[in-house]
Design an enzyme around this catalytic site. Structure first.
Site, PDB file in Angstrom:
ATOM      1  CB  SER A 140      -0.857   0.007   1.280  1.00 22.19           C
ATOM      2  OG  SER A 140      -1.439   1.267   1.530  1.00 22.19           O
ATOM      3  CE1 TYR A 153      -4.834  -2.233   4.654  1.00 23.40           C
ATOM      4  CE2 TYR A 153      -3.651  -0.175   4.295  1.00 23.40           C
ATOM      5  CZ  TYR A 153      -4.327  -1.276   3.796  1.00 23.40           C
ATOM      6  OH  TYR A 153      -4.487  -1.417   2.442  1.00 23.40           O
TER       7      TYR A 153
HETATM    8  N1  LIG Z   1      -8.663   0.016  -1.823  1.00 23.10           N
HETATM    9  C1  LIG Z   1      -7.584   0.698  -1.525  1.00 23.10           C
HETATM   10  O1  LIG Z   1      -7.599   1.931  -1.505  1.00 23.10           O
HETATM   11  C2  LIG Z   1      -6.293  -0.006  -1.234  1.00 23.10           C
HETATM   12  C3  LIG Z   1      -5.139   0.772  -1.147  1.00 23.10           C
HETATM   13  C4  LIG Z   1      -3.928   0.146  -0.892  1.00 23.10           C
HETATM   14  C5  LIG Z   1      -3.870  -1.217  -0.739  1.00 23.10           C
HETATM   15  N2  LIG Z   1      -5.031  -1.951  -0.815  1.00 23.10           N
HETATM   16  C6  LIG Z   1      -4.907  -3.398  -0.650  1.00 23.10           C
HETATM   17  O2  LIG Z   1      -5.424  -4.038  -1.810  1.00 23.10           O
HETATM   18  C7  LIG Z   1      -5.881  -5.347  -1.462  1.00 23.10           C
HETATM   19  C8  LIG Z   1      -7.266  -5.562  -2.020  1.00 23.10           C
HETATM   20  O3  LIG Z   1      -8.177  -4.697  -1.381  1.00 23.10           O
HETATM   21  P1  LIG Z   1      -9.447  -4.069  -2.110  1.00 23.10           P
HETATM   22  O4  LIG Z   1      -9.232  -2.626  -2.213  1.00 23.10           O
HETATM   23  O5  LIG Z   1      -9.763  -4.847  -3.321  1.00 23.10           O
HETATM   24  O6  LIG Z   1     -10.567  -4.275  -0.972  1.00 23.10           O
HETATM   25  P2  LIG Z   1     -11.759  -5.339  -0.811  1.00 23.10           P
HETATM   26  O7  LIG Z   1     -12.144  -5.253   0.608  1.00 23.10           O
HETATM   27  O8  LIG Z   1     -12.784  -5.120  -1.855  1.00 23.10           O
HETATM   28  O9  LIG Z   1     -11.071  -6.749  -1.139  1.00 23.10           O
HETATM   29  C9  LIG Z   1     -10.370  -7.488  -0.193  1.00 23.10           C
HETATM   30  C10 LIG Z   1     -10.643  -8.950  -0.457  1.00 23.10           C
HETATM   31  O10 LIG Z   1      -9.879  -9.721   0.483  1.00 23.10           O
HETATM   32  C11 LIG Z   1     -10.741 -10.714   1.004  1.00 23.10           C
HETATM   33  N3  LIG Z   1     -10.294 -11.143   2.333  1.00 23.10           N
HETATM   34  C12 LIG Z   1     -10.340 -10.454   3.512  1.00 23.10           C
HETATM   35  N4  LIG Z   1      -9.885 -11.213   4.514  1.00 23.10           N
HETATM   36  C13 LIG Z   1      -9.515 -12.396   3.968  1.00 23.10           C
HETATM   37  C14 LIG Z   1      -8.958 -13.593   4.495  1.00 23.10           C
HETATM   38  N5  LIG Z   1      -8.692 -13.735   5.804  1.00 23.10           N
HETATM   39  N6  LIG Z   1      -8.693 -14.603   3.637  1.00 23.10           N
HETATM   40  C15 LIG Z   1      -8.976 -14.492   2.322  1.00 23.10           C
HETATM   41  N7  LIG Z   1      -9.518 -13.401   1.766  1.00 23.10           N
HETATM   42  C16 LIG Z   1      -9.778 -12.364   2.596  1.00 23.10           C
HETATM   43  C17 LIG Z   1     -12.109 -10.064   1.058  1.00 23.10           C
HETATM   44  O11 LIG Z   1     -13.143 -11.035   1.185  1.00 23.10           O
HETATM   45  C18 LIG Z   1     -12.122  -9.320  -0.259  1.00 23.10           C
HETATM   46  O12 LIG Z   1     -12.580 -10.115  -1.319  1.00 23.10           O
HETATM   47  C19 LIG Z   1      -5.776  -5.429   0.058  1.00 23.10           C
HETATM   48  O13 LIG Z   1      -4.576  -6.091   0.429  1.00 23.10           O
HETATM   49  C20 LIG Z   1      -5.696  -3.977   0.480  1.00 23.10           C
HETATM   50  O14 LIG Z   1      -5.055  -3.821   1.721  1.00 23.10           O
HETATM   51  C21 LIG Z   1      -6.230  -1.376  -1.062  1.00 23.10           C
END
Ligand SMILES: NC(=O)c1ccc[n+]([C@@H]2O[C@H](COP(=O)([O-])OP(=O)(O)OC[C@H]3O[C@@H](n4cnc5c(N)ncnc54)[C@H](O)[C@@H]3O)[C@@H](O)[C@H]2O)c1
Length: 261
Positions: A140, A153
């Site tokens: 991130s 986080y």
């Molecule tokens: N959205 C943002 O702004 C952002 C920014 C930086 C990093 N991220 C990272 O990107 C990645 C994806 O996030 P996103 O934005 O698509 O959000 P999201 O919440 O839509 O997707 C996260 C996914 O991870 C799954 N998940 C959660 N806990 C889990 C577990 N214990 N085992 C298996 N699956 C699990 C959820 O069910 C979901 O499908 C994450 O690692 C998040 O930290 C997101």
């Protein structure tokens, strides 16, 4: 010809958000994808939509080592091998450090940090057995800098970058490249919890999010999950064949600095 023809890639957290878009793009580029998530209904539906010869859903809680072993076995059963991993699953909790309950801190570590470690530990030997391949970890913007109220986080995302570098060094000789994506704000349920709240006015929350990032981000908007998927594709394909151990920031310029005007 697709950029991932013949490849088999396991993507954690692929039932929705960035992981879903990675699964869709990788499949469009010729890969067979293993959609691994705790959201069974959404993951099954996505796999069905992409087609049985192209995608499989496996239930996987990334924080549990036994479930990784079962997911790897199911992936090999479906497609014979695995030569790519995207450690994408993650959770976000907002809290001031001094009021964060220990349990909450540990839960975030268990999913984001331990989950990425277990992914590498469980899948790297399979990638090696397949003759080499790639791992993309999802860190991130907050893996490179601080942000108030996301201490647990941010700590895990800094750790993911440490893991990325060590894994890149240890696995290079086995033909495995390991890199990380560092997204800024991306338009998924994680950044817009209202998207998960049926009582929220979708127009109102969309407008509030748009206004926030218009001010915060030099490119003036929130990122789209498809844009992160394109970066993950680059790092999974041969287009990045001489790159390993690196964090790739995709944030619309947010980390570049502040503008006074
Ligand atoms: N959205 C943002 O702004 C952002 C920014 C930086 C990093 N991220 C990272 O990107 C990645 C994806 O996030 P996103 O934005 O698509 O959000 P999201 O919440 O839509 O997707 C996260 C996914 O991870 C799954 N998940 C959660 N806990 C889990 C577990 N214990 N085992 C298996 N699956 C699990 C959820 O069910 C979901 O499908 C994450 O690692 C998040 O930290 C997101």
């Amino acid at each position: 010809m697709g950029k991932l023809d013949g490849r088999v890639v396991l993507i954690s957290g692929a039932a929705r958000g960035q992981g879903e878009q990675e699964a869709r793009l990788f499949a469009a580029e010729g890969a067979r994808v293993v959609i691994a998530d705790v959201l069974d209904e959404q993951g099954e539906a996505l796999a069905k939509e992409l087609g049985e010869g192209v995608a499989r859903f496996v239930h996987l809680d990334v924080s549990r080592e036994g479930e990784w072993q079962a997911a790897v076995a199911a992936a090999k059963d479906a497609f014979g091998r695995i030569d790519g991993l995207v450690n994408n699953a993650g959770i976000l909790r907002f809290n001031e450090l001094v009021t964060t309950p220990l349990e909450e801190f540990q839960q975030v570590v268990q999913v984001n940090q331990v989950g990425a470690f277990l992914g590498i530990k469980s899948v790297a030997p399979e990638i090696e057995a397949a003759g080499g391949g790639t791992i993309v970890n999802t860190a991130s913007y907050t893996g490179l800098t601080g942000m108030a109220f996301v201490g647990a986080y941010a700590a895990t995302k800094h750790a993911v970058l440490g893991l990325t570098k060590v894994a890149a060094v240890e696995l290079a000789a086995k033909g495995i490249r390991v890199n990380a994506v560092c997204p800024g704000a991306v338009d998924t349920a994680m950044t817009n919890p209202a998207a998960l709240d049926p009582t929220a006015d979708p127009e109102e929350s969309r407008a509030a999010v748009a206004e926030l990032y218009r001010k915060l981000v030099p490119l003036g908007r929130i990122g789209q999950p498809e844009e992160v998927a394109a970066l993950a594709l680059f790092l999974t394909s041969d287009d990045s064949s001489y790159i390993t151990g690196q964090p790739f920031v995709i944030d619309g310029g947010w980390l570049a600095g502040v503008s006074l005007f």
